[in-house]
Every structure is written in structure tokens, then in C-alpha cells.
Design an enzyme around this catalytic site. Sequence first.
Site, PDB file in Angstrom:
ATOM      1  N   GLU A  80       2.377   1.052  -1.520  1.00 36.32           N
ATOM      2  CA  GLU A  80       3.025   0.769  -2.799  1.00 36.32           C
ATOM      3  C   GLU A  80       3.487   2.047  -3.502  1.00 36.32           C
ATOM      4  O   GLU A  80       2.781   3.045  -3.539  1.00 36.32           O
ATOM      5  CB  GLU A  80       2.058  -0.006  -3.719  1.00 36.32           C
ATOM      6  N   ARG A  90       1.075 -16.233 -11.798  1.00 34.58           N
ATOM      7  CA  ARG A  90       1.183 -17.699 -11.732  1.00 34.58           C
ATOM      8  C   ARG A  90      -0.173 -18.366 -11.624  1.00 34.58           C
ATOM      9  O   ARG A  90      -0.311 -19.538 -11.912  1.00 34.58           O
ATOM     10  CB  ARG A  90       2.018 -18.107 -10.501  1.00 34.58           C
ATOM     11  N   CYS A 143      -3.994  -6.677  -8.042  1.00 31.23           N
ATOM     12  CA  CYS A 143      -3.753  -5.460  -7.262  1.00 31.23           C
ATOM     13  C   CYS A 143      -2.984  -4.449  -8.090  1.00 31.23           C
ATOM     14  O   CYS A 143      -3.356  -3.277  -8.187  1.00 31.23           O
ATOM     15  CB  CYS A 143      -3.009  -5.803  -5.968  1.00 31.23           C
ATOM     16  N   HIS A 167      -1.081  -2.704   0.400  1.00 31.38           N
ATOM     17  CA  HIS A 167      -1.164  -4.163   0.511  1.00 31.38           C
ATOM     18  C   HIS A 167      -1.208  -4.543   1.990  1.00 31.38           C
ATOM     19  O   HIS A 167      -0.442  -4.002   2.803  1.00 31.38           O
ATOM     20  CB  HIS A 167       0.051  -4.827  -0.158  1.00 31.38           C
TER      21      HIS A 167
HETATM   22  N1  PCA Z   1      -4.454  -9.512  -3.705  1.00 31.51           N
HETATM   23  C1  PCA Z   1      -4.058  -9.903  -5.046  1.00 31.51           C
HETATM   24  C2  PCA Z   1      -5.272  -9.674  -5.900  1.00 31.51           C
HETATM   25  C3  PCA Z   1      -6.403  -9.426  -4.965  1.00 31.51           C
HETATM   26  C4  PCA Z   1      -5.790  -9.260  -3.649  1.00 31.51           C
HETATM   27  O1  PCA Z   1      -6.377  -8.965  -2.604  1.00 31.51           O
HETATM   28  C5  PCA Z   1      -2.816  -9.162  -5.526  1.00 31.51           C
HETATM   29  O2  PCA Z   1      -1.952  -8.831  -4.706  1.00 31.51           O
HETATM   30  O3  PCA Z   1      -2.689  -8.918  -6.722  1.00 31.51           O
END
Ligand code: PCA
Length: 215
Positions: A80, A90, A143, A167
Site C-alpha cells: 500500500e 459498509r 486496515c 494487503h
Molecule cells: N482486512 C480488513 C480489516 C482487517 C483485515 O484483515 C481491511 O482491509 O480493512
Amino acid sequence: MRTVLVTGFEPFGGASDNPSRRVVRALQADPPPGVQLRTAILPVSYAAASGALHAALALHKPDVLLATGLAGGRAEISVERVALNIDDARIPDNAGEQRTDQPVVPGGPAAYFASIPIKATVAAIRAAGVPAQVSQTAGTFLCNHIFYLASHIAATSHTGLAVGFLHLPWLPEQVASKPGEPSMALTSLMTGLHAAIAAALRHGADLALAEGVAS
Ligand code: PCA
């Protein structure tokens, strides 16, 4: 030896597990060489995540924080670029709290950029044979929330801390009954994380590689 804190998240949204929690546990059992690895599993809760993050940073005093989470639907490890000062989701978090258009830190800057070398990290993960890409949005759920909070802490109190967010796709077993849904095996996630940790620890400027989307 420098200290790297790798965090994952608890499951959320009805899933029985979270690939980020799995990979963090696997890293504990197979830590990268040459670094002091510390780990933490963060709650998927706006109210609880901040305390857990502050506690882990105070306990481990890392030089690098690599936070990880699930981005279901993505096929690669996403490195990211930007954390936004907004909570807008949501779905409610695991404590039942739903946020719409609220700042992560009232009065904080609109956004922070990752302070790990994102393109060098993507290149290192790819060189290890694992699909990776730069992502321009970490979403606006937990996240992004943790990525923003950690970046704000690095900018205001824990100076010198390099912050990055990865991610991760679903694990294959989580999408076995969902044809067309992308996934990545735990062994590949592990290879990618080892490469990302090594890249994040390397000092110097980022690589100038053409990435991103042209739309
Ligand atoms: N993914 C979510 C929150 C926790 C996770 O593992 C996100 O992308 O915000």
C-alpha cells in the site's frame, strides 16, 4: 540487530480465519534471519485496535512496522502507498461499530504515504517468485485505520519508525467453493513476507519503477 514488528488481524466479516493472522503465526515459527522479529495480532475493532497497536509499539520499540491484512478479491500481495484519515465502511467492525466519514485522527493530515520503499518491496517480492503490486488504496476500514494511526504515531512520537502495509489475498482453502475468486497459498505468502521484510530493512531511496494505474 534491528527490530521488525509484523502485525496481522483477527478474522472479520464472518470468515473463520484471516490470512494475515496465519502468516504472522507462520513467521513466528520460521523467522527471517538477521532481524529481531516481533509479532502482534490486532483486533478488527476501531475502539480496541488503537490500544493494541500502541501497546505493541511501546513493548517492542520496532524500527520497522509491517502491518498486514486481508483484501479479499485481490490476486497479489498489495504494497500500500497511502493511508487516508477516514473511516468509512459498509460493514461494522467485530465490536458492532460502523463508521461513516469519520476521521481516524481528528485534525490529522488528510493522508500519509508509506515510509517503507514500496516499489523496492514490490520488486523484492516479485524477485522471490510471488505476485505483488503497488496499491493506491488500502480501503477505508480497519486496515487503513491502523496504517494511518501507525503513520501518525511515526510522524508525531515514534520518530524513525518506518511504516508499511501489505494487503494479502484469501488463502486457497477459503475460496475453494468460490470459482474465480483469487487466492494465494500460505507458502507463497510466507516467501513474499520474507522478501518484504528484507526489502523494508534495506536503507536508501526507493526504486523508480513505472507502476500504478493510468486512469
Ligand atoms: N482486512 C480488513 C480489516 C482487517 C483485515 O484483515 C481491511 O482491509 O480493512
